[in-house]
Design an enzyme around this catalytic site. Structure first.
Site, short mmCIF file in Angstrom:
data_model
loop_
_atom_site.label_atom_id
_atom_site.label_comp_id
_atom_site.label_asym_id
_atom_site.label_seq_id
_atom_site.Cartn_x
_atom_site.Cartn_y
_atom_site.Cartn_z
N ASP A 38 6.40 15.26 -49.51
CA ASP A 38 7.32 14.74 -50.52
C ASP A 38 8.06 13.53 -49.93
O ASP A 38 9.06 13.67 -49.24
CB ASP A 38 8.31 15.84 -50.92
CG ASP A 38 9.19 15.44 -52.09
OD1 ASP A 38 9.45 14.23 -52.27
OD2 ASP A 38 9.66 16.34 -52.82
N HIS B 81 5.52 24.44 -46.80
CA HIS B 81 6.09 23.35 -45.98
C HIS B 81 5.25 22.08 -46.08
O HIS B 81 5.80 20.97 -46.02
CB HIS B 81 6.21 23.82 -44.53
CG HIS B 81 7.21 24.92 -44.37
ND1 HIS B 81 8.55 24.69 -44.16
CD2 HIS B 81 7.07 26.27 -44.45
CE1 HIS B 81 9.19 25.84 -44.09
NE2 HIS B 81 8.31 26.81 -44.27
N GLU C 228 18.13 20.94 -45.86
CA GLU C 228 17.42 20.70 -47.12
C GLU C 228 17.35 22.06 -47.81
O GLU C 228 16.41 22.82 -47.64
CB GLU C 228 16.03 20.13 -46.86
CG GLU C 228 15.42 19.47 -48.09
CD GLU C 228 14.84 20.48 -49.08
OE1 GLU C 228 15.62 21.08 -49.86
OE2 GLU C 228 13.62 20.67 -49.06
N GLY D 209 18.30 26.18 -41.95
CA GLY D 209 16.99 26.36 -42.58
C GLY D 209 16.05 25.25 -42.16
O GLY D 209 15.56 24.49 -42.99
N ARG E 46 11.88 12.85 -50.71
CA ARG E 46 12.67 13.83 -49.94
C ARG E 46 12.84 13.38 -48.50
O ARG E 46 13.96 13.29 -47.98
CB ARG E 46 11.98 15.19 -50.01
CG ARG E 46 12.53 16.25 -49.07
CD ARG E 46 11.65 17.49 -49.14
NE ARG E 46 12.10 18.56 -48.27
CZ ARG E 46 11.66 18.76 -47.03
NH1 ARG E 46 10.77 17.94 -46.50
NH2 ARG E 46 12.12 19.78 -46.32
N HIS F 18 8.66 17.24 -55.27
CA HIS F 18 8.16 18.61 -55.46
C HIS F 18 9.11 19.44 -56.31
O HIS F 18 8.73 20.51 -56.79
CB HIS F 18 7.91 19.29 -54.11
CG HIS F 18 9.14 19.79 -53.42
ND1 HIS F 18 10.00 18.96 -52.72
CD2 HIS F 18 9.67 21.03 -53.32
CE1 HIS F 18 10.99 19.68 -52.21
NE2 HIS F 18 10.82 20.93 -52.56
N GLU G 170 24.10 33.07 -41.44
CA GLU G 170 25.30 33.91 -41.56
C GLU G 170 25.53 34.77 -40.31
O GLU G 170 26.67 35.20 -40.05
CB GLU G 170 25.20 34.81 -42.79
CG GLU G 170 25.34 34.07 -44.12
CD GLU G 170 24.07 33.42 -44.61
OE1 GLU G 170 24.07 32.88 -45.73
OE2 GLU G 170 23.04 33.46 -43.88
N GLU H 134 17.60 29.34 -55.87
CA GLU H 134 17.50 29.89 -54.51
C GLU H 134 18.88 30.10 -53.88
O GLU H 134 19.01 30.86 -52.93
CB GLU H 134 16.63 29.03 -53.58
CG GLU H 134 15.18 28.96 -54.00
CD GLU H 134 14.33 28.16 -53.03
OE1 GLU H 134 14.86 27.59 -52.05
OE2 GLU H 134 13.10 28.11 -53.24
#
Length: 347
Positions: free
Chosen positions: A58, A52, A150, A85, A61, A305, A136, A159
């Site tokens: 970053d 993290h 992100e 996330g 970002r 990154h 989910e 991923e």
């Protein structure tokens, strides 16, 4: 010629009917693993604070997300937001600061504890609710106006977290709601990788007055057997980059992401030796802003990154200025571990 090189997670297969480098097919495949174990490993990796820290430092970002929310604050004011996330909670904090009525911040890793602490320390506990689970499994008492996440990996799709965003979009987003970022493009371009060659080939030819080329060859072979994730110079590009795919995150379905294929013809812009193909992406955050807000991970942009992902051919193929290099490229989701993709490049 046929050769197989294996490593811990990835396998490179070089196959052709002749010794001609122009007939080389490169296929990068993830070794099979149990889906459940892969998922556990994935979320465990995001419990590491150093991961993290890399993302928090970053600037391209963070600037893309903060500019998007600031320049589109009217889309957040008094709205309900879902952060898929959330990690340390930085995007949730951006949304709350912009005036969101409620932010549901979903995080499956143990980083949810740090996010909760940071949100409390910054005075947003009344607005932001941390939910420790995979999205989910999440059920909310209301539909949301905005989904922000992100989720992007190397070459955009590594991923496969986009599938989680799609699930949340289908179940939890109001009709007419928005997903941020809104679209993404993957690009491909042939590259020379001359700096790589100097470091891993030429370096060993005159090693303290000795020829250590045989060691250099083994080192180079090992490094070229896996995708090379590193920031490369735009001077390594041998042609104009081309768009591999353009994805609308408000509309795309998970079935469309299982296999992506494209045929490309690149005109070589300088005589060189071609090492492989580089992949990168950009994402659009503009929404209703008066100026474009684009997160660009190309070699010519400020480093991120994500860097760029180079898929090597396994050989350095001679190419001439003006020559056409034609390839078929396929990204195929791995059956056993759908968070990974196989990338094949065939001439």
């Amino acid at each position: 010629m046929e050769a197989t090189r294996a490593c811990t997670k990835l396998q490179l297969l070089l196959m052709s009917e002749e010794e001609d480098p122009g007939e080389v097919q490169v296929e990068i495949q993830d070794q099979p693993s149990a889906q459940a174990q892969a998922s556990d490993d994935y979320f465990h990796s995001y419990s590491d604070l150093s991961v993290h820290e890399l993302m928090l430092r970053d600037q391209p970002r963070l600037t893309a997300y903060s500019d998007c929310i600031e320049k589109n604050a009217h889309l957040f004011q008094s709205k309900v937001v879902l952060d898929v996330g959330c990690g340390t909670g930085i995007l949730s904090l951006f949304a709350a600061r912009a005036g969101a009525r409620k932010v549901y911040a979903v995080e499956a890793s143990e980083m949810h504890k740090k996010a909760e602490t940071l949100i409390k320390e910054n005075g947003y506990s009344d607005t932001i609710e941390i939910i420790h689970d995979v999205v989910e499994n999440v059920k909310l008492p209301e539909k949301v106006d905005v989904i922000i996440s992100e989720w992007m990996g190397f070459y955009l799709l590594h991923e496969s977290m986009l599938a989680s965003v799609i699930d949340a979009r289908e179940r939890l987003l109001k009709e007419g709601g928005i997903v941020i970022p809104s679209t993404g493009k993957i690009y491909i371009c042939p590259v020379a990788m001359e700096h790589f060659r100097k470091q891993h080939v030429d370096y060993w030819k005159a090693y303290h007055g000795f020829d250590f080329s045989s060691i250099g060859d083994e080192i180079m072979t090992a490094k070229m057997s896996t995708p090379f994730v590193e920031q490369i110079s735009s001077s390594e590009l041998l042609s104009r980059p081309q768009e591999f795919t353009n994805i609308d995150f408000n509309k795309v379905e998970t079935a469309e992401l299982v296999s992506l294929t494209g045929d490309f013809s690149f005109e070589v812009e300088r005589t060189a030796q071609m090492a492989g193909f580089a992949f990168w992406f950009d994402c659009d955050f503009t929404l209703e802003s008066s100026f474009p807000i684009i997160l660009d991970t190309s070699p010519s942009s400020e480093p991120t990154h994500w860097k760029q992902t180079t898929v090597f051919l396994g050989v350095f193929a001679d190419v001439q200025k003006g020559e056409q290099v034609e390839v078929k490229v396929t990204m195929q989701q791995d059956d056993m571990n759908p968070r990974h993709y196989s990338i094949s490049i065939q001439s």
